[in-house]
Design an enzyme around this catalytic site. Structure first.
Site, short mmCIF file in Angstrom:
data_model
loop_
_atom_site.label_atom_id
_atom_site.label_comp_id
_atom_site.label_asym_id
_atom_site.label_seq_id
_atom_site.Cartn_x
_atom_site.Cartn_y
_atom_site.Cartn_z
N ARG A 256 0.87 -1.19 0.00
CA ARG A 256 0.00 0.00 0.00
C ARG A 256 0.90 1.23 0.00
O ARG A 256 1.50 1.55 1.01
CB ARG A 256 -0.88 -0.04 1.26
CG ARG A 256 -1.99 0.99 1.28
CD ARG A 256 -2.50 1.18 2.69
NE ARG A 256 -1.61 2.07 3.42
CZ ARG A 256 -1.33 1.95 4.71
NH1 ARG A 256 -1.83 0.97 5.44
NH2 ARG A 256 -0.53 2.81 5.31
N HIS A 260 -3.13 4.80 4.72
CA HIS A 260 -4.23 3.84 4.79
C HIS A 260 -5.51 4.43 4.19
O HIS A 260 -6.15 3.84 3.32
CB HIS A 260 -4.47 3.43 6.25
CG HIS A 260 -5.74 2.67 6.46
ND1 HIS A 260 -5.91 1.38 6.00
CD2 HIS A 260 -6.91 3.04 7.03
CE1 HIS A 260 -7.13 0.98 6.31
NE2 HIS A 260 -7.76 1.96 6.92
N TYR A 269 4.57 5.64 10.91
CA TYR A 269 4.90 4.25 11.26
C TYR A 269 5.70 3.49 10.19
O TYR A 269 5.94 2.31 10.32
CB TYR A 269 3.63 3.47 11.62
CG TYR A 269 2.51 3.54 10.58
CD1 TYR A 269 2.50 2.67 9.50
CD2 TYR A 269 1.48 4.45 10.72
CE1 TYR A 269 1.49 2.73 8.55
CE2 TYR A 269 0.45 4.53 9.78
CZ TYR A 269 0.46 3.66 8.70
OH TYR A 269 -0.53 3.72 7.77
C1 LIG Z 1 -14.50 -4.86 12.17
C2 LIG Z 1 -13.63 -3.65 12.00
N1 LIG Z 1 -12.62 -3.44 12.86
C3 LIG Z 1 -11.82 -2.36 12.71
C4 LIG Z 1 -12.05 -1.46 11.69
C5 LIG Z 1 -11.13 -0.27 11.49
N2 LIG Z 1 -10.28 -0.54 10.33
C6 LIG Z 1 -10.58 -0.06 9.12
S1 LIG Z 1 -9.51 -0.59 7.94
C7 LIG Z 1 -8.59 -1.42 9.07
C8 LIG Z 1 -7.36 -2.18 8.66
C9 LIG Z 1 -7.62 -3.13 7.55
O1 LIG Z 1 -6.42 -3.69 7.11
P1 LIG Z 1 -6.39 -4.77 5.99
O2 LIG Z 1 -7.44 -5.78 6.21
O3 LIG Z 1 -5.00 -5.26 5.88
O4 LIG Z 1 -6.81 -3.97 4.67
P2 LIG Z 1 -6.09 -2.72 3.99
O5 LIG Z 1 -6.69 -1.50 4.64
O6 LIG Z 1 -4.64 -2.83 4.21
O7 LIG Z 1 -6.45 -2.78 2.56
C10 LIG Z 1 -9.15 -1.31 10.35
C11 LIG Z 1 -8.58 -1.94 11.55
C12 LIG Z 1 -13.13 -1.72 10.81
N3 LIG Z 1 -13.40 -0.92 9.79
N4 LIG Z 1 -13.89 -2.81 10.98
#
Ligand SMILES: Cc1ncc(C[n+]2csc(CCOP(=O)(O)OP(=O)(O)O)c2C)c(N)n1
Length: 351
Positions: A256, A260, A269
Site C-alpha cells: 500500500r 491507509h 509508522y
Molecule cells: C471490524 C472492524 N474493525 C476495525 C475497523 C477499522 N479498520 C478499518 S480498515 C482497518 C485495517 C484493515 O487492514 P487490511 O485488512 O490489511 O486492509 P487494507 O486497509 O490494508 O487494505 C481497520 C482496523 C473496521 N473498519 N472494521
C-alpha cells in the site's frame, strides 16, 4: 518410537513479469495483445481515478477515501480473469475492480462523498457494495456462493480483503464453510503489508498468508501482486478449480504505497526507504516496460490515455456534483420498522 510425519505441504510463489518488464515465457498465460493493452488501460484508469479522488478529498469534495496506489495489478489482473456473471464481494480499496466491471464513475464517487445511493448501481455490475467493516463480506460471499451452488448457477464468487482481515474470525469461518460445502469461491487477500499501522509481521506468525488455506483443506498460492500476468493466471486457474467445487486462497503480495486512508499519516509508522523500494516495483511501469519491448506502447498512446481518462473523470465529477443531496431524514429511514418517540422527534428536527 520416533514420530511419523503424516502431512507435508508446500506453498508456491508465482511471478511471471519481473521489475524490468521481462516475462517468463514458460509461465506466460494466453493473452492477446489486445488483452494486454486493455489491462494496461484499466490499470492507468484506476491510477487516474485514485489521483483525482485524493485531490477531491483534499478540497473537501469527497469524504474519507482509501487509495489503491500500487495495488492496480492485483485488482485488474484478477478481475480480468472473471466472467461478467461471476459475483464479487470487495472490501473498500477495490477501485480497479469496480472500474473494470463498468461501475458508473459518478455513482462510485457519490458513495465516497457520503451518499449511499451511489452503491445502488453495484447490482448492475454483479458486485456487492463497498464493505467498510473489516472482513464481514467474506461470509456474505460464502453464503452467496453456497446459494448460487444450490440454485445450480454456474457462476464463481470472488472476495477481496486485506492481510488485516485474516485476523478476523469471519475469514476463518468463511474459509472453512467454503471448503466444507465445496463453494465456488475465490479468496483474494491483497497483502499490502499493513493494516493501518500494524505491519503484517505483527498480524500473523505464519510465513505466508497463502498457507492458511492448508488448514482448511484448500489450495493456497502466494502471487506477486504487482505482476498483472501472475495475478491473471492464478485467478484463471482458481476459476477452473472453483467450478469443480474447490475454493482457492490467493495471497497477492503487494504494498500500500499511500496512507491507509485520507485520515491516516503513514509517515508516523513506516520509513521512506521501504516506500522507495516499492515505488520501483510499480505494477504499471512494469507492464509498460514489457509493452515497449513488444511494440505495444508509444508516447502518443500514453498521452491519449491520459487525456481520455482525465476527461472521463472530469465529466464524472461534474455529474456526481450535480446529484441532488439525499434527504437528511433518510438517516432515520429504513433502519426501524417504526420509530420510537425519541427518533420521531429527531426526524422532525432534521426536516
Ligand atoms: C471490524 C472492524 N474493525 C476495525 C475497523 C477499522 N479498520 C478499518 S480498515 C482497518 C485495517 C484493515 O487492514 P487490511 O485488512 O490489511 O486492509 P487494507 O486497509 O490494508 O487494505 C481497520 C482496523 C473496521 N473498519 N472494521
Amino acid at each position: 518410537m520416533p514420530k511419523k510425519i503424516i502431512q507435508n505441504f508446500n506453498i508456491e510463489f508465482l511471478s511471471i513479469l519481473d521489475e524490468n518488464g521481462k516475462a517468463d515465457s514458460k509461465l506466460m498465460p494466453k493473452l492477446s495483445n489486445n488483452d494486454i493493452k486493455l489491462m494496461y488501460e484499466l490499470m492507468k484508469k484506476t491510477r487516474i481515478f485514485d489521483e483525482k479522488a485524493l485531490k477531491l478529498q483534499r478540497e473537501g469534495r469527497l469524504g474519507t477515501y482509501a487509495s489503491s496506489l500500487g495495488q492496480e495489478a492485483a485488482q485488474i489482473g484478477s478481475a480480468y480473469a472473471l466472467d461478467k456473471e461471476d459475483f464479487i464481494f470487495p472490501s473498500f480499496r477495490e477501485q480497479g475492480v469496480y472500474l473494470l466491471r463498468g461501475m458508473p464513475i459518478d455513482q462510485y464517487l457519490a458513495y465516497w462523498r457520503g451518499d449511499e445511493r451511489g452503491m445502488y448501481s453495484t447490482k448492475k455490475v454483479n458486485m456487492f457494495t463497498v464493505t467498510i467493516p473489516v472482513g464481514t463480506h467474506m461470509l456474505h460471499a460464502a453464503g452467496f456462493g453456497w446459494a448460487s451452488k444450490i440454485k445450480k448457477e454456474s457462476r464463481v464468487v470472488v472476495t477481496y480483503f486485506g492481510d488485516g482481515a485474516t485476523s478476523e474470525g469471519d475469514f476463518h469461518e468463511a474459509m472453512n464453510f467454503a471448503s466444507v460445502f465445496e463453494i465456488p469461491l475465490i479468496f483474494i487477500c491483497q497483502n499490502n503489508q499493513y493494516a493501518i499501522s500494524v505491519p503484517v509481521s505483527k498480524q500473523t506468525k505464519s510465513a505466508t498468508i497463502a498457507q492458511k488455506a492448508i488448514a482448511y483443506g484448500m489450495y493456497g498460492i502466494k502471487v506477486d501482486g504487482n505482476d498483472v500476468f501472475a495475478m491473471y493466471k492464478s485467478t484463471k486457474e482458481a476459476v477452473e478449480r472453483a467450478k469443480k467445487g474447490k475454493p482457492t486462497l490467493i495471497e497477492a503480495f503487494t504494498y500500500r504505497r499511500n496512507d491507509h486512508t485520507t485520515s491516516d499519516d503513514a509517515k508516523k509508522y513506516r520509513n521512506d526507504k521501504e516506500l522507495k523500494q516499492w515505488d520501483k516495483k510499480d505494477p504499471i511501469e512494469r507492464l509498460k516496460k514489457y509493452m515497449i519491448t513488444k511494440k505495444l506502447w508509444t508516447k502518443e498512446y500514453e498521452e491519449e490515455l491520459d487525456r481520455k481518462f482525465n476527461d472521463e473523470m472530469d465529466e464524472a465529477i461534474k455529474k456526481m456534483e450535480s446529484i441532488e443531496d439525499p434527504k437528511k431524514e433518510d438517516i432515520l429511514n429504513y433502519v426501524y420498522a417504526e420509530l420510537d418517540e425519541n427518533l420521531k422527534e429527531q426526524k422532525e428536527e432534521l426536516k
